[in-house]
Design a protein around this motif. Structure first.
Motif, PDB file in Angstrom:
ATOM      1  N   UNK A   1      -8.911 -16.567   9.412  1.00 30.17           N
ATOM      2  CA  UNK A   1     -10.030 -16.572  10.574  1.00 30.17           C
ATOM      3  C   UNK A   1     -10.957 -16.617  10.498  1.00 30.17           C
ATOM      4  N   UNK A   2     -11.273 -15.540   8.714  1.00 22.20           N
ATOM      5  CA  UNK A   2     -12.168 -14.732   9.429  1.00 22.20           C
ATOM      6  C   UNK A   2     -12.630 -13.489   9.308  1.00 22.20           C
ATOM      7  N   UNK A   3     -11.593 -12.735  10.095  1.00 22.15           N
ATOM      8  CA  UNK A   3     -11.484 -11.465  10.332  1.00 22.15           C
ATOM      9  C   UNK A   3     -11.693 -10.422   9.458  1.00 22.15           C
ATOM     10  N   UNK A   4     -11.777  -9.599   9.880  1.00 20.36           N
ATOM     11  CA  UNK A   4     -11.795  -8.160   9.031  1.00 20.36           C
ATOM     12  C   UNK A   4     -11.134  -6.837   8.915  1.00 20.36           C
TER      13      UNK A   4
ATOM     14  N   UNK B   1      -9.799  -2.452   8.472  1.00 15.57           N
ATOM     15  CA  UNK B   1      -9.358  -1.186   8.241  1.00 15.57           C
ATOM     16  C   UNK B   1      -8.929  -0.698   6.182  1.00 15.57           C
ATOM     17  N   UNK B   2      -8.180  -0.910   6.844  1.00 17.47           N
ATOM     18  CA  UNK B   2      -7.058  -1.006   5.825  1.00 17.47           C
ATOM     19  C   UNK B   2      -6.031  -2.007   5.428  1.00 17.47           C
ATOM     20  N   UNK B   3      -5.530  -2.285   4.713  1.00 20.26           N
ATOM     21  CA  UNK B   3      -4.807  -3.044   4.090  1.00 20.26           C
ATOM     22  C   UNK B   3      -3.354  -2.298   3.474  1.00 20.26           C
ATOM     23  N   UNK B   4      -2.031  -3.234   3.859  1.00 22.42           N
ATOM     24  CA  UNK B   4      -0.511  -2.998   3.500  1.00 22.42           C
ATOM     25  C   UNK B   4       0.156  -4.048   3.084  1.00 22.42           C
ATOM     26  N   UNK B   5       0.723  -3.818   2.129  1.00 25.35           N
ATOM     27  CA  UNK B   5       1.620  -4.699   1.205  1.00 25.35           C
ATOM     28  C   UNK B   5       2.985  -4.576   1.635  1.00 25.35           C
ATOM     29  N   UNK B   6       3.294  -5.735   1.715  1.00 27.16           N
ATOM     30  CA  UNK B   6       4.739  -5.534   2.090  1.00 27.16           C
ATOM     31  C   UNK B   6       6.039  -6.285   0.450  1.00 27.16           C
ATOM     32  N   UNK B   7       7.138  -5.130   1.301  1.00 27.13           N
ATOM     33  CA  UNK B   7       7.833  -5.118  -0.388  1.00 27.13           C
ATOM     34  C   UNK B   7       8.452  -6.411  -0.749  1.00 27.13           C
ATOM     35  N   UNK B   8       9.035  -7.031   0.256  1.00 25.81           N
ATOM     36  CA  UNK B   8       9.928  -7.734   0.322  1.00 25.81           C
ATOM     37  C   UNK B   8       9.650  -8.937  -0.202  1.00 25.81           C
ATOM     38  N   UNK B   9       8.272  -9.974   0.078  1.00 26.97           N
ATOM     39  CA  UNK B   9       7.141 -11.583  -0.072  1.00 26.97           C
ATOM     40  C   UNK B   9       6.195 -11.020  -0.997  1.00 26.97           C
ATOM     41  N   UNK B  10       5.498  -9.568  -0.728  1.00 26.08           N
ATOM     42  CA  UNK B  10       4.359  -9.405  -0.970  1.00 26.08           C
ATOM     43  C   UNK B  10       3.243  -9.931  -0.503  1.00 26.08           C
ATOM     44  N   UNK B  11       3.104 -10.471   0.466  1.00 22.56           N
ATOM     45  CA  UNK B  11       1.824 -10.350   1.876  1.00 22.56           C
ATOM     46  C   UNK B  11       1.208  -9.283   1.721  1.00 22.56           C
ATOM     47  N   UNK B  12      -0.035  -9.904   2.170  1.00 23.34           N
ATOM     48  CA  UNK B  12      -1.055  -8.558   2.439  1.00 23.34           C
ATOM     49  C   UNK B  12      -1.579  -8.974   3.608  1.00 23.34           C
ATOM     50  N   UNK B  13      -1.179  -7.518   4.365  1.00 20.20           N
ATOM     51  CA  UNK B  13      -1.387  -7.826   6.024  1.00 20.20           C
ATOM     52  C   UNK B  13      -2.822  -6.850   6.562  1.00 20.20           C
ATOM     53  N   UNK B  14      -3.132  -6.426   7.266  1.00 22.51           N
ATOM     54  CA  UNK B  14      -3.830  -5.302   7.347  1.00 22.51           C
ATOM     55  C   UNK B  14      -3.276  -4.350   8.323  1.00 22.51           C
ATOM     56  N   UNK B  15      -3.785  -2.882   8.666  1.00 26.94           N
ATOM     57  CA  UNK B  15      -3.052  -1.756   9.145  1.00 26.94           C
ATOM     58  C   UNK B  15      -3.413  -1.920  10.783  1.00 26.94           C
ATOM     59  N   UNK B  16      -2.980  -0.739  10.955  1.00 24.29           N
ATOM     60  CA  UNK B  16      -2.839  -0.644  12.606  1.00 24.29           C
ATOM     61  C   UNK B  16      -3.392  -0.151  13.351  1.00 24.29           C
ATOM     62  N   UNK B  17      -4.635   0.452  12.420  1.00 25.78           N
ATOM     63  CA  UNK B  17      -5.838   0.703  12.565  1.00 25.78           C
ATOM     64  C   UNK B  17      -6.991  -0.770  12.813  1.00 25.78           C
ATOM     65  N   UNK B  18      -6.810  -1.825  12.235  1.00 25.68           N
ATOM     66  CA  UNK B  18      -7.564  -2.847  11.796  1.00 25.68           C
ATOM     67  C   UNK B  18      -7.184  -3.358  13.809  1.00 25.68           C
ATOM     68  N   UNK B  19      -8.009  -4.228  14.307  1.00 28.96           N
ATOM     69  CA  UNK B  19      -8.213  -4.742  15.106  1.00 28.96           C
ATOM     70  C   UNK B  19      -7.105  -6.232  15.069  1.00 28.96           C
ATOM     71  N   UNK B  20      -6.657  -7.092  14.490  1.00 25.62           N
ATOM     72  CA  UNK B  20      -5.247  -7.658  14.800  1.00 25.62           C
ATOM     73  C   UNK B  20      -3.556  -7.100  13.654  1.00 25.62           C
TER      74      UNK B  20
END
Length: 117
Positions: free
Chosen positions: A26-29, A31-50
């Motif tokens: 989506x062209x977003x940004x 704060x920090x990144x988190x990794x799902x330990x089951x499937x490897x999905x990288x998502x943004x942390x709860x401090x991040x806007x999304x």
């Protein structure tokens, strides 16, 4: 449990990339990144806007994530809301060290601190 590990942790699965999958699309940004330990999905942390890592866990019912920040190896359980130690996951274990935090470069607004949770 498999191989002594709780369900939801698969050390053989590599991360989905170097940044938040949904923010990158989506062209977003983030704060920090988190990794799902089951499937490897990288998502943004709860401090991040999304808050994509938590949204991924809620949608998939994948119970654990790990920090995807350099020098951090803690795990988080969405079920117990507690931090844990866990096994070493498939590399890479963090985003590139030259990737800024917050990131990625060029997409973080100057007033980013006003947008965090």
């Amino acid at each position: 449990m498999t191989d002594g590990l709780p369900a939801g942790i698969d050390p053989s699965v590599p991360p989905s990339g170097a940044g938040c999958v949904e923010c990158d699309a989506a062209g977003g940004w983030w704060v920090h990144l988190r990794r799902c330990t089951q499937c490897g999905h990288i998502g943004c942390c709860d401090s991040s806007p999304s808050q994509h890592a938590s949204a991924h866990a809620a949608a998939t019912k994948h119970p654990f994530m790990q920090s995807f920040e350099p020098g951090e190896d803690w795990f988080w359980s969405f079920e117990t809301q507690e931090a844990y130690d866990g096994p070493e996951l498939a590399p890479p274990t963090s985003h590139p060290t030259n990737q800024p935090v917050p990131g990625p470069a060029g997409r973080v607004p100057a007033d980013w601190q006003e947008h965090i949770h």
